[in-house]
Motif scaffolding. Structure first.
Motif, PDB file in Angstrom:
ATOM      1  N   ALA A 266       0.827  -1.214   0.000  1.00 12.33           N
ATOM      2  CA  ALA A 266       0.000   0.000   0.000  1.00 12.33           C
ATOM      3  C   ALA A 266       0.854   1.254   0.000  1.00 12.33           C
ATOM      4  CB  ALA A 266      -0.938  -0.006   1.202  1.00 12.33           C
ATOM      5  N   SER A 267       2.040   1.187   0.608  1.00 12.15           N
ATOM      6  CA  SER A 267       2.906   2.373   0.675  1.00 12.15           C
ATOM      7  C   SER A 267       3.399   2.801  -0.700  1.00 12.15           C
ATOM      8  CB  SER A 267       4.101   2.103   1.588  1.00 12.15           C
ATOM      9  OG  SER A 267       4.948   1.095   1.031  1.00 12.15           O
ATOM     10  N   ARG A 268       3.279   1.918  -1.700  1.00 12.96           N
ATOM     11  CA  ARG A 268       3.706   2.262  -3.063  1.00 12.96           C
ATOM     12  C   ARG A 268       2.632   3.034  -3.828  1.00 12.96           C
ATOM     13  NH1 ARG A 268       8.178  -1.204  -4.108  1.00 12.96           N
ATOM     14  NH2 ARG A 268       8.815  -2.049  -2.082  1.00 12.96           N
ATOM     15  N   LEU A 269       1.398   3.024  -3.345  1.00 13.73           N
ATOM     16  CA  LEU A 269       0.292   3.586  -4.118  1.00 13.73           C
ATOM     17  C   LEU A 269       0.453   5.070  -4.456  1.00 13.73           C
ATOM     18  CD1 LEU A 269      -2.825   1.794  -2.582  1.00 13.73           C
ATOM     19  CD2 LEU A 269      -1.602   1.285  -4.711  1.00 13.73           C
ATOM     20  N   PRO A 270       1.043   5.909  -3.599  1.00 12.02           N
ATOM     21  CA  PRO A 270       1.199   7.321  -3.977  1.00 12.02           C
ATOM     22  C   PRO A 270       2.005   7.556  -5.246  1.00 12.02           C
ATOM     23  CG  PRO A 270       1.450   7.071  -1.612  1.00 12.02           C
ATOM     24  CD  PRO A 270       1.422   5.685  -2.187  1.00 12.02           C
ATOM     25  N   ASP A 271       2.721   6.534  -5.722  1.00  3.62           N
ATOM     26  CA  ASP A 271       3.508   6.686  -6.943  1.00  3.62           C
ATOM     27  C   ASP A 271       2.680   6.462  -8.206  1.00  3.62           C
ATOM     28  OD1 ASP A 271       5.819   7.159  -5.470  1.00  3.62           O
ATOM     29  OD2 ASP A 271       6.321   5.032  -5.366  1.00  3.62           O
ATOM     30  N   PHE A 272       1.380   6.198  -8.048  1.00  2.21           N
ATOM     31  CA  PHE A 272       0.552   5.836  -9.196  1.00  2.21           C
ATOM     32  C   PHE A 272      -0.624   6.793  -9.360  1.00  2.21           C
ATOM     33  CE2 PHE A 272       2.868   2.083  -7.914  1.00  2.21           C
ATOM     34  CZ  PHE A 272       3.342   1.609  -9.126  1.00  2.21           C
ATOM     35  N   ASP A 273      -1.331   6.615 -10.474  1.00  3.33           N
ATOM     36  CA  ASP A 273      -2.420   7.524 -10.833  1.00  3.33           C
ATOM     37  C   ASP A 273      -3.802   6.908 -10.676  1.00  3.33           C
ATOM     38  OD1 ASP A 273      -0.594   9.605 -11.848  1.00  3.33           O
ATOM     39  OD2 ASP A 273      -0.162   8.135 -13.420  1.00  3.33           O
ATOM     40  N   VAL A 274      -3.939   5.622 -10.964  1.00  2.73           N
ATOM     41  CA  VAL A 274      -5.245   4.960 -10.939  1.00  2.73           C
ATOM     42  C   VAL A 274      -5.062   3.552 -10.386  1.00  2.73           C
ATOM     43  CG1 VAL A 274      -7.214   4.127 -12.314  1.00  2.73           C
ATOM     44  CG2 VAL A 274      -6.077   6.276 -12.930  1.00  2.73           C
ATOM     45  N   PHE A 275      -6.017   3.109  -9.545  1.00  4.16           N
ATOM     46  CA  PHE A 275      -5.957   1.768  -8.973  1.00  4.16           C
ATOM     47  C   PHE A 275      -6.968   0.864  -9.677  1.00  4.16           C
ATOM     48  CE2 PHE A 275      -6.959  -1.610  -5.984  1.00  4.16           C
ATOM     49  CZ  PHE A 275      -5.685  -2.005  -5.598  1.00  4.16           C
ATOM     50  N   LEU A 276      -6.570  -0.384  -9.945  1.00  2.00           N
ATOM     51  CA  LEU A 276      -7.418  -1.346 -10.631  1.00  2.00           C
ATOM     52  C   LEU A 276      -7.693  -2.568  -9.752  1.00  2.00           C
ATOM     53  CD1 LEU A 276      -5.725  -1.471 -14.179  1.00  2.00           C
ATOM     54  CD2 LEU A 276      -7.566   0.049 -13.386  1.00  2.00           C
ATOM     55  N   LEU A 277      -8.913  -3.082  -9.823  1.00  2.00           N
ATOM     56  CA  LEU A 277      -9.283  -4.346  -9.169  1.00  2.00           C
ATOM     57  C   LEU A 277     -10.181  -5.108 -10.133  1.00  2.00           C
ATOM     58  CD1 LEU A 277      -9.240  -6.027  -6.450  1.00  2.00           C
ATOM     59  CD2 LEU A 277     -11.493  -5.035  -6.038  1.00  2.00           C
ATOM     60  N   SER A 278      -9.829  -6.366 -10.405  1.00  2.00           N
ATOM     61  CA  SER A 278     -10.553  -7.150 -11.410  1.00  2.00           C
ATOM     62  C   SER A 278     -11.159  -8.429 -10.853  1.00  2.00           C
ATOM     63  CB  SER A 278      -9.606  -7.506 -12.565  1.00  2.00           C
ATOM     64  OG  SER A 278      -8.444  -8.172 -12.079  1.00  2.00           O
ATOM     65  N   SER A 279     -11.247  -8.572  -9.533  1.00  2.00           N
ATOM     66  CA  SER A 279     -11.656  -9.837  -8.903  1.00  2.00           C
ATOM     67  C   SER A 279     -13.044 -10.289  -9.343  1.00  2.00           C
ATOM     68  CB  SER A 279     -11.644  -9.685  -7.388  1.00  2.00           C
ATOM     69  OG  SER A 279     -10.358  -9.409  -6.906  1.00  2.00           O
ATOM     70  N   ASP A 280     -13.205 -11.616  -9.346  1.00  2.00           N
ATOM     71  CA  ASP A 280     -14.529 -12.204  -9.580  1.00  2.00           C
ATOM     72  C   ASP A 280     -15.376 -12.185  -8.318  1.00  2.00           C
ATOM     73  OD1 ASP A 280     -14.097 -12.758 -12.262  1.00  2.00           O
ATOM     74  OD2 ASP A 280     -13.258 -14.744 -11.858  1.00  2.00           O
ATOM     75  N   TYR A 281     -14.737 -12.324  -7.172  1.00  3.97           N
ATOM     76  CA  TYR A 281     -15.459 -12.271  -5.901  1.00  3.97           C
ATOM     77  C   TYR A 281     -14.505 -11.838  -4.802  1.00  3.97           C
ATOM     78  CZ  TYR A 281     -13.378 -16.923  -5.130  1.00  3.97           C
ATOM     79  OH  TYR A 281     -12.504 -17.977  -4.991  1.00  3.97           O
ATOM     80  N   GLU A 282     -15.049 -11.126  -3.836  1.00  5.52           N
ATOM     81  CA  GLU A 282     -14.297 -10.643  -2.677  1.00  5.52           C
ATOM     82  C   GLU A 282     -15.264 -10.509  -1.507  1.00  5.52           C
ATOM     83  OE1 GLU A 282     -11.146 -10.038  -2.261  1.00  5.52           O
ATOM     84  OE2 GLU A 282     -10.268  -9.811  -4.265  1.00  5.52           O
ATOM     85  N   GLY A 283     -14.705 -10.230  -0.324  1.00 10.59           N
ATOM     86  CA  GLY A 283     -15.523  -9.848   0.814  1.00 10.59           C
ATOM     87  C   GLY A 283     -15.615  -8.327   0.814  1.00 10.59           C
TER      88      GLY A 283
END
Length: 383
Positions: A266-283
């Motif tokens: 998570a500490s790497r996220l400030p270096d990026f522009d957009v977050f992606l999630l492609s899961s079929d199922y999650e909680g």
């Protein structure tokens, strides 16, 4: 009050990460919170448990391939010796162990509090398997004493799958972050991202396993991303080789990095522009909470009954149907137009801190505990 948490290993996983965070918080508050590990290996060990006392049994051979059976074989003696007031079943994958403890120990088994950590509908399953899975869930009401859902829409999901759970459910937002981490993510964002030149930098975090459907993300990126855009995926798993081959076949290997497991991704996220999630199922995906804390625009599948509530009913994320390649590609193509309300994003993420969750969990444990005789503290921990 003594709360015993049991985990298979330190292999990377959101369930294990949250459980270790809770154990640490309970101990900081003076709770007797022993931790039993089936084995002491795994990539999160140094990150999450370098200074965390735990007990691990001696292993006659490598037990990773039979970790559930190993836990069922070794945990009863620990329960009998420690006589905890309650067991913490940290996620869905541990409920088979909880059932075994009830069967093996009978009245000597303490009350069990179980967190429902994953989707219970499982529409990804073929009908016969899904039918069996639903029957298995139905049984949970007979051996779990109290259920924790991670977001309010999960209450209906739990009662639908486990009718006997009615009246035994508490909703506690999943402690995906601590307050200090949340503040770091929120304030780290901005300078690194604004310095970006060229294309959009997409990021994803997750185990490279079928549930996450990273193949969908890669295909969508190949179809929708511009030539200067890049994608970095943090996490490892059984599909690493297959996904690497897919990148080559799609001709995007020069723009996609499968970065593997890294401490505190998570500490790497400030270096990026957009977050992606492609899961079929999650909680309730902890990675979405982390992206909210970092203030990133989010493109994600509707992989959970809680996704709408988690993302401000769509105000804090662009949500698409699971498996929809065309919609995912279009969202990536239009990602440059996405903007995130950082104040609203931070407020939503703050609901999911361990500081808020810890006391709520302890109240649930107090409610289900049984009167216990005086006992000696004989917990021996080792690293």
């Amino acid at each position: 009050m003594r709360i015993l948490t049991f985990l298979y290993s330190f292999e990377p996983g959101g369930v294990e990460r949250v459980a270790l965070r809770l154990v640490r918080a309970w101990r900081a508050e003076g709770v007797d919170a022993p931790l039993f590990m089936g084995r002491a290996d795994g990539a999160m060990r140094e990150e999450m448990a370098a200074d965390l006392a735990y007990e691990v049994p001696r292993q006659p051979f490598a037990i990773g391939w039979i970790e559930t059976l190993w836990m069922i074989a070794t945990l009863p003696r620990v329960i009998v010796r420690l006589r905890p007031d309650a067991l913490f079943c940290a996620g869905n994958s541990y409920t088979i162990v909880a059932l075994a403890m009830k069967l093996l120990l009978g009245r000597r088994c303490p009350p069990i509090l179980a967190k429902i950590s994953n989707d219970l509908e499982r529409r990804d399953m073929i009908p016969p398997v899904r039918w069996l899975y639903r029957r298995w869930l139905h049984l949970h009401g007979a051996f779990i004493d109290h259920f924790i859902g991670m977001e309010h829409p999960m209450e209906g999901e739990i009662t639908n799958a486990i009718p006997a759970a009615i009246g035994r459910i508490s909703i506690i937002p999943d402690p995906a972050l601590d307050e200090a981490q949340l503040v770091r993510l929120h304030h780290a964002v901005g300078s690194a991202r604004n310095a970006s030149a060229g294309g959009i930098r997409f990021a994803a975090i997750g185990r490279l396993a079928p549930q996450k459907n990273v193949a969908l993300m890669l295909r969508a990126f190949a179809c929708g991303a511009a030539s200067l855009d890049s994608l970095t995926i943090y996490g490892d798993g059984p599909e690493h080789a297959t996904l690497s081959a897919l990148c080559r076949n799609l001709g995007i290997e020069d723009r996609v990095e499968l970065a593997g497991h890294v401490p505190d991704p998570a500490s790497r996220l400030p270096d990026f522009d957009v977050f992606l999630l492609s899961s079929d199922y999650e909680g309730v995906p902890a990675v979405i909470v982390e992206a909210l804390a970092a203030g990133l625009p989010i493109i994600a599948t509707r992989c959970s009954v809680s996704m709408a509530a988690l993302t401000g009913h769509g105000a804090l994320a662009h949500l698409i149907d699971t498996g929809d390649l065309q919609a995912f590609s279009a969202a990536i193509r239009d990602a440059g137009r996405l903007r995130q309300d950082r104040a609203a994003s931070l407020a939503q993420a703050r609901r999911f801190t361990v500081e808020r969750a810890s006391q709520a969990y302890l109240a649930c444990f107090q409610a289900i505990r049984r009167p216990a005789p005086t006992r000696q503290n004989n917990f021996l921990s080792s690293n």
